[in-house]
Design a protein around this motif. Structure first.
Motif, PDB file in Angstrom:
ATOM      1  N   UNK A  25      -7.885  21.335 -42.355  1.00 22.16           N
ATOM      2  CA  UNK A  25      -6.836  21.042 -43.172  1.00 22.16           C
ATOM      3  C   UNK A  25      -7.567  21.045 -44.729  1.00 22.16           C
ATOM      4  N   UNK A  26      -6.481  21.218 -45.611  1.00 27.58           N
ATOM      5  CA  UNK A  26      -6.810  21.391 -47.032  1.00 27.58           C
ATOM      6  C   UNK A  26      -7.765  22.464 -47.628  1.00 27.58           C
ATOM      7  N   UNK A  27      -7.634  23.543 -47.129  1.00 26.57           N
ATOM      8  CA  UNK A  27      -8.787  24.495 -47.446  1.00 26.57           C
ATOM      9  C   UNK A  27      -8.369  25.046 -48.819  1.00 26.57           C
ATOM     10  N   UNK A  28      -9.340  25.204 -49.872  1.00 24.19           N
ATOM     11  CA  UNK A  28      -9.286  25.586 -51.140  1.00 24.19           C
ATOM     12  C   UNK A  28      -9.463  26.967 -50.958  1.00 24.19           C
ATOM     13  N   UNK A  29      -8.488  27.652 -52.014  1.00 31.48           N
ATOM     14  CA  UNK A  29      -8.343  29.024 -52.368  1.00 31.48           C
ATOM     15  C   UNK A  29      -8.136  29.310 -53.639  1.00 31.48           C
ATOM     16  N   UNK A  30      -8.361  30.320 -54.208  1.00 29.84           N
ATOM     17  CA  UNK A  30      -8.252  30.544 -55.566  1.00 29.84           C
ATOM     18  C   UNK A  30      -7.001  30.094 -56.309  1.00 29.84           C
ATOM     19  N   UNK A  31      -5.884  29.847 -55.726  1.00 27.81           N
ATOM     20  CA  UNK A  31      -4.600  29.669 -56.225  1.00 27.81           C
ATOM     21  C   UNK A  31      -4.150  28.449 -55.718  1.00 27.81           C
ATOM     22  N   UNK A  32      -4.812  27.462 -55.120  1.00 23.45           N
ATOM     23  CA  UNK A  32      -4.650  26.081 -54.989  1.00 23.45           C
ATOM     24  C   UNK A  32      -5.255  25.724 -53.538  1.00 23.45           C
ATOM     25  N   UNK A  33      -4.680  25.351 -52.645  1.00 23.50           N
ATOM     26  CA  UNK A  33      -5.052  25.039 -51.306  1.00 23.50           C
ATOM     27  C   UNK A  33      -4.065  25.028 -50.328  1.00 23.50           C
ATOM     28  N   UNK A  34      -4.535  25.581 -49.119  1.00 26.25           N
ATOM     29  CA  UNK A  34      -3.783  25.929 -47.827  1.00 26.25           C
ATOM     30  C   UNK A  34      -3.758  24.572 -47.059  1.00 26.25           C
ATOM     31  N   UNK A  35      -2.510  23.942 -46.805  1.00 21.77           N
ATOM     32  CA  UNK A  35      -2.452  22.614 -46.252  1.00 21.77           C
ATOM     33  C   UNK A  35      -3.170  22.665 -44.881  1.00 21.77           C
ATOM     34  N   UNK A  36      -2.907  23.465 -43.904  1.00 23.64           N
ATOM     35  CA  UNK A  36      -3.384  23.531 -42.582  1.00 23.64           C
ATOM     36  C   UNK A  36      -3.394  24.956 -42.058  1.00 23.64           C
ATOM     37  N   UNK A  37      -4.547  24.915 -41.160  1.00 20.52           N
ATOM     38  CA  UNK A  37      -4.925  25.995 -40.444  1.00 20.52           C
ATOM     39  C   UNK A  37      -4.774  25.841 -38.860  1.00 20.52           C
ATOM     40  N   UNK A  38      -4.347  26.402 -38.143  1.00 21.09           N
ATOM     41  CA  UNK A  38      -4.320  26.152 -36.588  1.00 21.09           C
ATOM     42  C   UNK A  38      -4.968  27.573 -36.040  1.00 21.09           C
ATOM     43  N   UNK A  39      -5.967  27.604 -35.457  1.00 22.00           N
ATOM     44  CA  UNK A  39      -6.826  28.687 -34.651  1.00 22.00           C
ATOM     45  C   UNK A  39      -6.083  28.479 -33.136  1.00 22.00           C
ATOM     46  N   UNK A  40      -5.404  29.295 -32.573  1.00 28.97           N
ATOM     47  CA  UNK A  40      -5.101  29.138 -31.055  1.00 28.97           C
ATOM     48  C   UNK A  40      -5.267  30.517 -30.566  1.00 28.97           C
ATOM     49  N   UNK A  41      -5.321  30.464 -29.177  1.00 29.68           N
ATOM     50  CA  UNK A  41      -5.229  31.674 -28.508  1.00 29.68           C
ATOM     51  C   UNK A  41      -4.015  32.648 -28.551  1.00 29.68           C
ATOM     52  N   UNK A  48       3.058  33.469 -48.190  1.00 29.14           N
ATOM     53  CA  UNK A  48       2.700  34.867 -47.760  1.00 29.14           C
ATOM     54  C   UNK A  48       1.334  34.924 -48.748  1.00 29.14           C
ATOM     55  N   UNK A  49       1.051  34.603 -49.852  1.00 26.85           N
ATOM     56  CA  UNK A  49       0.042  34.559 -50.705  1.00 26.85           C
ATOM     57  C   UNK A  49      -1.025  33.842 -49.852  1.00 26.85           C
ATOM     58  N   UNK A  50      -0.699  32.700 -49.642  1.00 27.96           N
ATOM     59  CA  UNK A  50      -1.890  31.951 -48.782  1.00 27.96           C
ATOM     60  C   UNK A  50      -2.240  32.594 -47.412  1.00 27.96           C
ATOM     61  N   UNK A  51      -1.554  33.126 -46.521  1.00 27.61           N
ATOM     62  CA  UNK A  51      -1.553  33.792 -45.301  1.00 27.61           C
ATOM     63  C   UNK A  51      -2.299  35.037 -45.648  1.00 27.61           C
ATOM     64  N   UNK A  52      -1.982  35.897 -46.654  1.00 27.90           N
ATOM     65  CA  UNK A  52      -2.801  37.312 -47.046  1.00 27.90           C
ATOM     66  C   UNK A  52      -4.158  36.910 -47.484  1.00 27.90           C
ATOM     67  N   UNK A  53      -4.438  35.942 -48.277  1.00 26.63           N
ATOM     68  CA  UNK A  53      -5.745  35.528 -48.756  1.00 26.63           C
ATOM     69  C   UNK A  53      -6.575  35.250 -47.505  1.00 26.63           C
ATOM     70  N   UNK A  54      -6.131  34.388 -46.753  1.00 24.95           N
ATOM     71  CA  UNK A  54      -6.933  34.000 -45.554  1.00 24.95           C
ATOM     72  C   UNK A  54      -7.177  34.916 -44.737  1.00 24.95           C
ATOM     73  N   UNK A  82      13.387  29.380 -49.969  1.00 26.16           N
ATOM     74  CA  UNK A  82      12.311  29.308 -48.963  1.00 26.16           C
ATOM     75  C   UNK A  82      11.318  29.989 -49.697  1.00 26.16           C
ATOM     76  N   UNK A  83       9.918  29.109 -49.701  1.00 27.10           N
ATOM     77  CA  UNK A  83       8.779  29.674 -50.758  1.00 27.10           C
ATOM     78  C   UNK A  83       8.225  30.773 -49.967  1.00 27.10           C
ATOM     79  N   UNK A  84       8.707  31.882 -49.578  1.00 27.67           N
ATOM     80  CA  UNK A  84       7.910  33.058 -49.123  1.00 27.67           C
ATOM     81  C   UNK A  84       6.748  33.523 -49.801  1.00 27.67           C
ATOM     82  N   UNK A  85       7.047  33.625 -50.870  1.00 27.28           N
ATOM     83  CA  UNK A  85       5.840  34.217 -51.914  1.00 27.28           C
ATOM     84  C   UNK A  85       4.780  33.318 -51.825  1.00 27.28           C
ATOM     85  N   UNK A  86       4.849  31.914 -51.946  1.00 30.87           N
ATOM     86  CA  UNK A  86       3.672  31.244 -51.857  1.00 30.87           C
ATOM     87  C   UNK A  86       3.037  31.227 -50.389  1.00 30.87           C
TER      88      UNK A  86
END
Length: 303
Positions: free
Chosen positions: A153-169, A216-222, A210-214
């Motif tokens: 949760x709440x992962x910081x990146x240069x343009x703000x924060x990513x609320x949640x990240x899930x790693x699954x199979x 997609x920026x989060x997913x691309x950075x990650x 739909x805030x797709x730009x925001x």
């Protein structure tokens, strides 16, 4: 003369004394904590919980509300003291004009502070609503760990924060939570139509892009960060979570998946395996480095 002088001097001295005592108590308490022979037993930093960045903002706005209330209570007394000072020490005669000017100044200051207080309360309400949304989504996503997923949760990146990240199979997902209020009355007041073709979310009484730009920026950075860290290509899928909304219909398909985070298994756990246990562990390790950065309280700084 002394009676007139005391009208101003005594309240002023009491105000200065109370502030001085408060500052002295805080200073002594901090010195005491530094000299204390006990400290926090935690030897590593803490993980960021859901909504941590919003919680800090809510706390900050709460402090601002307290300051505005203090200024609104103290400003009239301060202006009245200035008025008395001009009368008793400056030799300014009392008059209806002077009284009216002082009253107008006081009303102007109180009015401005009241306006700022109202705006701050509105802003605090907005952030508090967003905080509840992220906490709810985080609590639902945490249930995925029972199915072998890893959740951050709440992962910081240069343009703000990513609320949640899930790693699954089934892959890596970056989730952005948006909390939207619903009407108090009306049929279908909690129903939502996701129109991917026109890139809008159709709420009962308004539409929102739909805030797709925001997302997609989060997913691309990650994706770039994880790919660089582990040496293998890692694709991150962006997800928009809308707590409390029933998605009545989806029109078309889009790059960003919109979900209600309740019972999230159907979105993140399926038979399509893309990551091995080793890859999940490598990715989870990198994500932990990003969000394990909260310093425990009352722990001595390392020299």
């Amino acid at each position: 003369m002394w009676a007139d002088f005391s009208l101003i001097l005594i309240p002023l001295l009491l105000s200065i004394l109370s502030m001085g005592v408060a500052v002295a108590i805080i200073y002594c308490w901090l010195r005491k904590q530094n000299r204390h022979y006990r400290e926090s037993p935690l030897t590593q930093d803490l993980m960021r919980p859901p909504g941590y960045s919003l919680q800090l903002k809510v706390n900050e706005l709460g402090d601002e509300v307290t300051l505005y209330l203090m200024f609104m209570l103290g400003a009239p007394i301060l202006l009245y003291s200035f008025h008395l000072s001009e009368s008793y020490f400056g030799g300014e005669p009392e008059s209806a004009l002077r009284t009216a000017i002082s009253f107008a100044m006081g009303m102007g200051v109180v009015g401005f502070l009241g306006y700022r207080l109202s705006k701050t309360l509105d802003e605090k309400k907005k952030y508090a609503l967003g905080l509840q949304g992220e906490m709810f989504t985080g609590e639902e996503l945490n249930q995925l760990m029972l199915d072998g997923c890893r959740v951050f949760h709440d992962i910081q990146f240069p343009y703000g924060n990513i609320d949640h990240v899930v790693v699954s199979p089934s892959g890596v997902f970056s989730i952005n939570t948006k909390m939207r209020g619903k009407p108090k009355h009306g049929d279908g007041r909690a129903e939502l139509i996701v129109d991917y073709q026109n890139n809008v979310l159709r709420f009962p009484d308004y539409e929102h892009p739909i805030p797709h730009n925001q997302l997609e920026a989060e997913s691309n950075w990650l994706s770039k960060h994880l790919t660089s860290a582990i040496g293998n290509q890692v694709k991150v899928q962006p997800i928009l979570a809308l707590p409390g909304w029933f998605i009545k219909e989806r029109i078309g398909r889009g790059l960003v998946t919109v979900i209600n985070p309740t019972k999230p298994n159907r979105f993140f756990v399926n038979n399509h395996i893309t990551l091995s246990a080793t890859e999940m562990q490598q990715i989870a390790h990198q994500l932990e480095q990003l969000c394990r950065n909260l310093k425990p309280s009352y722990r001595a700084k390392k020299k």
